[in-house]
Design a protein around this motif. Structure first.
Motif: not given
Length: 559
Positions: A27-30, A47-53, A55-58, A67-76
């Motif tokens: 999933d590249w979309s976020h 290639t690198w992103n295939k290696r990373f899990k 994991k959603k940003i906390e 009430g903060v939301t992060l729209t980009s990026p979404l992964y840690h």
């Protein structure tokens, strides 16, 4: 194995890699990254992103509470090609004015030890949203990005989140660094676009700001040089010399502190490298320079320094085309958004005259022109550029409305003598200005024939009008401003429209304001038969602005 075999195996390996990545369903979309492979760097990112899990940003508890939301990026953890976009929303927007997000980018074990390991962004919150493109400044490697949000209580910043990003690109590029005060003052530099740029002899600095004035400080080793910039309608455009020669410079743009406007703080910082001595910059010549037989004697290089005036001299080859008809040269000076034009008379194929650097200290772009040689009569002149160079003025005063200019010989003995006679016994500047207005309006007749025949000449001037006692609107203005400036009253040439045609009038600085006057309209009227009837009218001296604007449409100032 043959070279061709190695090549074939390499191609096949790349194709299998691409097929495998596409089929993996990752999933590249976020990630704010291009899903297609458009370059070698995109292939590296995927290639690198295939290696990373994934994991959603906390987000921090404080962030969730607001009430903060992060729209980009979404992964840690993920990979990127030099640039990452950080964006989000704050539902409960902080009540503080000029609230900013603080984004800190830290290079982990950077390869280039000379580069600072951290970079900071201060991002405005607008309509409950924030968005910032951050640059992974130290080239290839891992980065930790920490995002902080403003404390609604005004106690600095609160943690929002952090994430790690692998930059696959080895290119080292650094953004211009802005401070909190710089962002709050609306400072935005558009040229140069990046820090660490390479310059040749001078620095072109352009941008926007809400600050009424700024200082630019160039520092090389322990040598410091400063220059003041006064923006025009929020915009600035300056060319700055490198006063200490070639080498690396640290450039600070200083803005007034929000809470203490009398105190100057760094609003932005960038580094530049100068690779050319100012004295080595050549004059830029056009093809017309040789065709018209022009030879500049002064200046000899493309950069020079001066105070309030500068000498321009040269000669014209008598055998060159149009040499005998070239009775004058034209010089245009530009400083930021301001410009002025001077006509230099040519005698015996030579020209030699001082021009005024009227807009105060700073860098001037100077262009020398030759006139079009034509018998056609017109209300405008056509010029052709022959040479271009720069002058740095050390002048401490802006005398744009007091110095002589094209058609305005305020320093001529005859003009100065007449100005003294007209203003003798007058106690106030207003009385002096009105005496000059009355003299010109009564003394000069409107030249209807000149207007009809479009019989304008390059040597039209205040002195010429005084001698001929007739002229069109520009001639009334030339004489009026010549006398006003000779009486030490700042005055300027206003161009616009009146009576359905192009027109010119005067503004003079009196009692802390610009007072308008139209000596042409004050001199008489043109009757239905097209004849000028002399009739002095003082109502066009300092008319009510609302009434004057009904007949006169102001376009701007001409120097």
């Amino acid at each position: 194995m043959k070279k061709e075999s190695f090549f074939a195996v390499g191609i096949i390996s790349v194709l299998f890699s691409i097929f495998g990545l596409s089929a993996s369903g990752y999933d590249w979309s976020h990630l704010a990254l291009p899903p297609s492979i458009s370059s070698f760097w995109d292939l590296q990112v995927q290639t690198w992103n295939k290696r990373f899990k994934q994991k959603k940003i906390e987000l921090s508890p404080e962030a969730r509470q607001l009430g903060v939301t992060l729209t980009s990026p979404l992964y840690h953890r993920f990979a990127a090609n030099s640039i990452v976009t950080v964006s989000g929303n704050i539902e409960k927007r902080p009540v503080l004015a000029n609230a900013l997000m603080w984004i800190q980018v830290d290079a982990i074990n950077p390869k280039h030890k000379a580069i600072p390991a951290s970079f900071h962004y201060y991002t405005p919150i607008q309509a409950k949203q924030f968005k910032q493109a951050i640059r992974l400044f130290a080239g290839e490697g891992m980065y930790r990005v920490t995002i902080r949000m403003p404390d609604p209580k005004g106690n600095g910043y609160l943690p929002l989140t952090s994430f790690d990003v692998m930059n696959v690109n080895a290119r080292v590029e650094k953004d211009i660094s802005y401070s909190e005060e710089g962002i709050k003052s609306g400072l935005q530099i558009t040229s140069p676009q990046l820090s660490d740029s390479v310059q040749r002899g001078y620095l072109k600095l352009e941008g926007k700001t809400k600050a009424p004035k700024m200082w630019v400080q160039l520092k090389k080793d322990r040598q410091v040089w400063k220059h003041q910039i006064i923006p025009l309608d929020g915009n600035f455009s300056e060319e700055l010399p490198f006063p200490h020669g070639e080498g690396n410079y640290e450039v600070d743009i200083l803005v007034p502190e929000q809470s203490r406007p009398d105190r100057w703080v760094t609003g932005a910082r960038l580094d530049v490298k100068n690779i050319l001595l100012s004295s080595s910059i050549p004059i830029e010549y056009t093809d017309v320079y040789k065709k018209r037989g022009v030879e500049l004697i002064q200046p000899r290089t493309g950069f020079d320094q001066a105070e309030l005036t500068y000498r321009i001299a040269g000669r014209i080859d008598p055998k060159a085309p149009f040499a005998t008809g070239t009775t004058h040269m034209i010089v245009r000076i530009e400083k930021g958004f301001e410009e002025a034009t001077y006509f230099l008379p040519v005698h015996d194929f030579r020209f030699d005259q001082e021009i005024g650097l009227r807009f105060g200290g700073g860098m001037y772009q100077v262009t020398v022109f030759v006139p079009e040689i034509t018998k056609r009569k017109s209300d405008y002149f056509r010029f052709y550029p022959v040479a271009h160079f720069r002058i740095w003025s050390h002048a401490r005063q802006d005398l744009r409305d007091l110095m002589p200019s094209r058609g305005i010989e305020s320093n001529h003995p005859a003009i100065k003598k007449l100005a003294r006679r007209l203003t003798a016994g007058k106690r106030t500047d207003r009385e002096k200005a009105k005496a000059i207005y009355a003299f010109v309006a009564k003394y000069v007749r409107y030249d209807v024939e000149k207007f009809r025949q479009q019989d304008y000449a390059w040597d039209d001037s205040g002195l010429k009008t005084l001698r001929l006692r007739k002229g069109v609107c520009q001639d009334f203005v030339f004489l009026t401003i010549s006398l006003l400036r000779a009486a030490n009253l700042p005055a300027r040439f206003i161009e616009g429209e009146a009576g359905g045609q192009q027109h010119a009038w005067v503004e003079v600085w009196v009692d802390g304001r610009w007072l308008a006057m139209d000596p042409t309209w004050g001199s008489g009227i043109i009757n239905t038969n097209g004849r000028f009837i002399k009739k002095y009218d003082e109502q066009y001296f300092d008319p009510a602005p609302e009434k004057f604007s009904q007949t006169h449409k102001r376009r701007g100032v001409i120097y």
